[in-house]
Design an enzyme around this catalytic site. Structure first.
Site, PDB file in Angstrom:
ATOM      1  N   CYS A   1       0.859  -1.193   0.000  1.00  0.00           N
ATOM      2  CA  CYS A   1       0.000   0.000   0.000  1.00  0.00           C
ATOM      3  C   CYS A   1       0.890   1.236   0.000  1.00  0.00           C
ATOM      4  CB  CYS A   1      -0.904   0.000   1.228  1.00  0.00           C
ATOM      5  SG  CYS A   1      -1.973   1.456   1.373  1.00  0.00           S
ATOM      6  N   HIS A   2       0.858   1.995  -1.096  1.00  0.00           N
ATOM      7  CA  HIS A   2       1.733   3.162  -1.159  1.00  0.00           C
ATOM      8  C   HIS A   2       1.121   4.375  -1.853  1.00  0.00           C
ATOM      9  CE1 HIS A   2       2.316   1.870  -5.312  1.00  0.00           C
ATOM     10  NE2 HIS A   2       2.793   3.071  -5.556  1.00  0.00           N
ATOM     11  N   ARG A   3       0.029   4.195  -2.616  1.00  0.00           N
ATOM     12  CA  ARG A   3      -0.490   5.308  -3.414  1.00  0.00           C
ATOM     13  C   ARG A   3      -1.080   6.393  -2.528  1.00  0.00           C
ATOM     14  NH1 ARG A   3      -0.772   5.047  -8.923  1.00  0.00           N
ATOM     15  NH2 ARG A   3      -0.316   3.004  -9.809  1.00  0.00           N
TER      16      ARG A   3
END
Length: 364
Positions: A207-209
């Site tokens: 999860c990075h956006r």
């Protein structure tokens, strides 16, 4: 006569894509020279010499060390740095990948100096103009001479926008990468043993956006769903420092207690986890495709995907960030195996076709 290519990259996934083309370039000594430029957009402590040794490519000749700041400031500083490099190097082509600010800066710098641009991953569209990546990829496509599409869907997107000249479906360089590294990762990585994971007995999550990490409600939906899944099977989460900081800021860090949280991983370790996972949950475009390449069911925690082929073939479900939607998709995807699909991303020979097209255009 040697064809000189300046390659512009700024994020870890772009280096991985560029590695496929760089290896192909090394097969043509004296005919093609590559100058790799790292803008520094994404600082990754794992992107050391070991990273480049794993990819079997030289470290970049230039590092602009441009990271942080707003989109305008970052892109402007990159544009200035790339322009000077292009003036000094005088390349025949500029090669760009994907949809980052580095991609846009490289495209603009080259176009203003009348240097032809080859855009790998041209034609991808999410149809969400709130995404900075969508703006970057559309603008990069507009100034590119060669639009190197990974799929027929991408070719169709460009056709609907009235773009036909220089458009080619070369296949996806990420498929080249997947085929090249999958056995190597199995043989060399010890990541499963390190964390006591058994093959097809765990879930892998990323999860990075910003659309997820910067919104407390979306971020809570994701990490609370992962914690619920972890009651059933182990969930390993390579966690970017920025995401960890925001979880702390929003008071959501307690959800991590149920997960196996690790720092961002070396490339081969990530490939090993992707192949061995029972299911993958991600908001990463690259990880969605890698899940498909390795025949692992995927749940995309975004509101849309550019990689619609993975959805059409049943290997990917798009859920957004709502906890119940993610859990429902997990219950479905983890208990059935989708049918084997076709090869929408080519045959693993994209890098060779990219170089052939550049060489043909340079001779024209």
């Amino acid at each position: 006569m040697t064809c000189k290519i300046v390659t512009i990259v700024g994020a870890r996934p772009q280096f991985i894509k560029a590695a496929a083309v760089s290896r192909e370039i090394l097969k043509h000594p004296g005919k093609i020279e590559e100058v790799m430029v790292h803008t520094g957009q994404h600082y990754d402590p794992n992107m050391s010499q070991v990273f480049f040794d794993e990819l079997e490519i030289p470290a970049p000749r230039y590092n602009l060390e441009v990271s942080g700041g707003g989109h305008g400031a970052m892109t402007g500083r990159m544009l200035e740095g790339i322009e000077q490099i292009l003036l000094d190097e005088k390349p025949d082509w500029v090669l760009i990948y994907g949809d980052t600010n580095s991609t846009l800066a490289g495209a603009l710098a080259a176009a203003k100096l009348h240097i032809p641009v080859a855009h790998v991953e041209a034609g991808l569209r999410s149809f969400n103009m709130r995404m900075p990546e969508e703006v970057n990829r559309i603008l990069a496509d507009r100034v590119s001479t060669l639009l190197l599409c990974p799929t027929e869907v991408a070719v169709g997107n460009l056709a609907r926008e009235g773009v036909a000249n220089g458009v080619h479906n070369v296949g996806d360089v990420m498929y080249d990468v997947a085929l090249y590294y999958r056995e190597r990762a199995k043989a060399q990585s010890k990541i499963l043993q390190t964390h006591g994971l058994r093959e097809k007995g765990f879930a892998l999550a990323t999860c990075h956006r910003a659309e997820n990490t910067d919104d407390p409600a979306r971020l809570e939906g994701i990490v609370s769903a992962l914690a619920e899944i972890a009651v059933e099977i182990p969930v390993i989460l390579p966690l970017h420092p920025r995401t960890r900081k925001l979880l702390q800021q929003f008071g959501l860090e307690h959800h991590l207690d149920a997960l196996i949280v690790v720092d961002p991983l070396p490339f081969l370790d990530m490939v090993a986890l992707e192949q061995a996972a029972k299911v993958i949950l991600t908001d990463s475009g690259g990880v969605q495709k890698e899940a498909f390449f390795y025949q692992v069911p995927c749940i995309t925690m975004r509101d849309e995907t550019e990689w619609v082929e993975t959805v059409d073939l049943g290997w990917n479900r798009v859920t957004g960030a709502a906890r119940e939607m993610i859990l429902d998709a997990y219950a479905s995807m983890a208990t059935r195996m989708p049918k084997a699909g076709g090869e929408p991303y080519g045959d693993g020979g994209a890098a060779g076709r990219i170089l052939a097209l550049i060489a043909d255009s340079a001779r024209a």
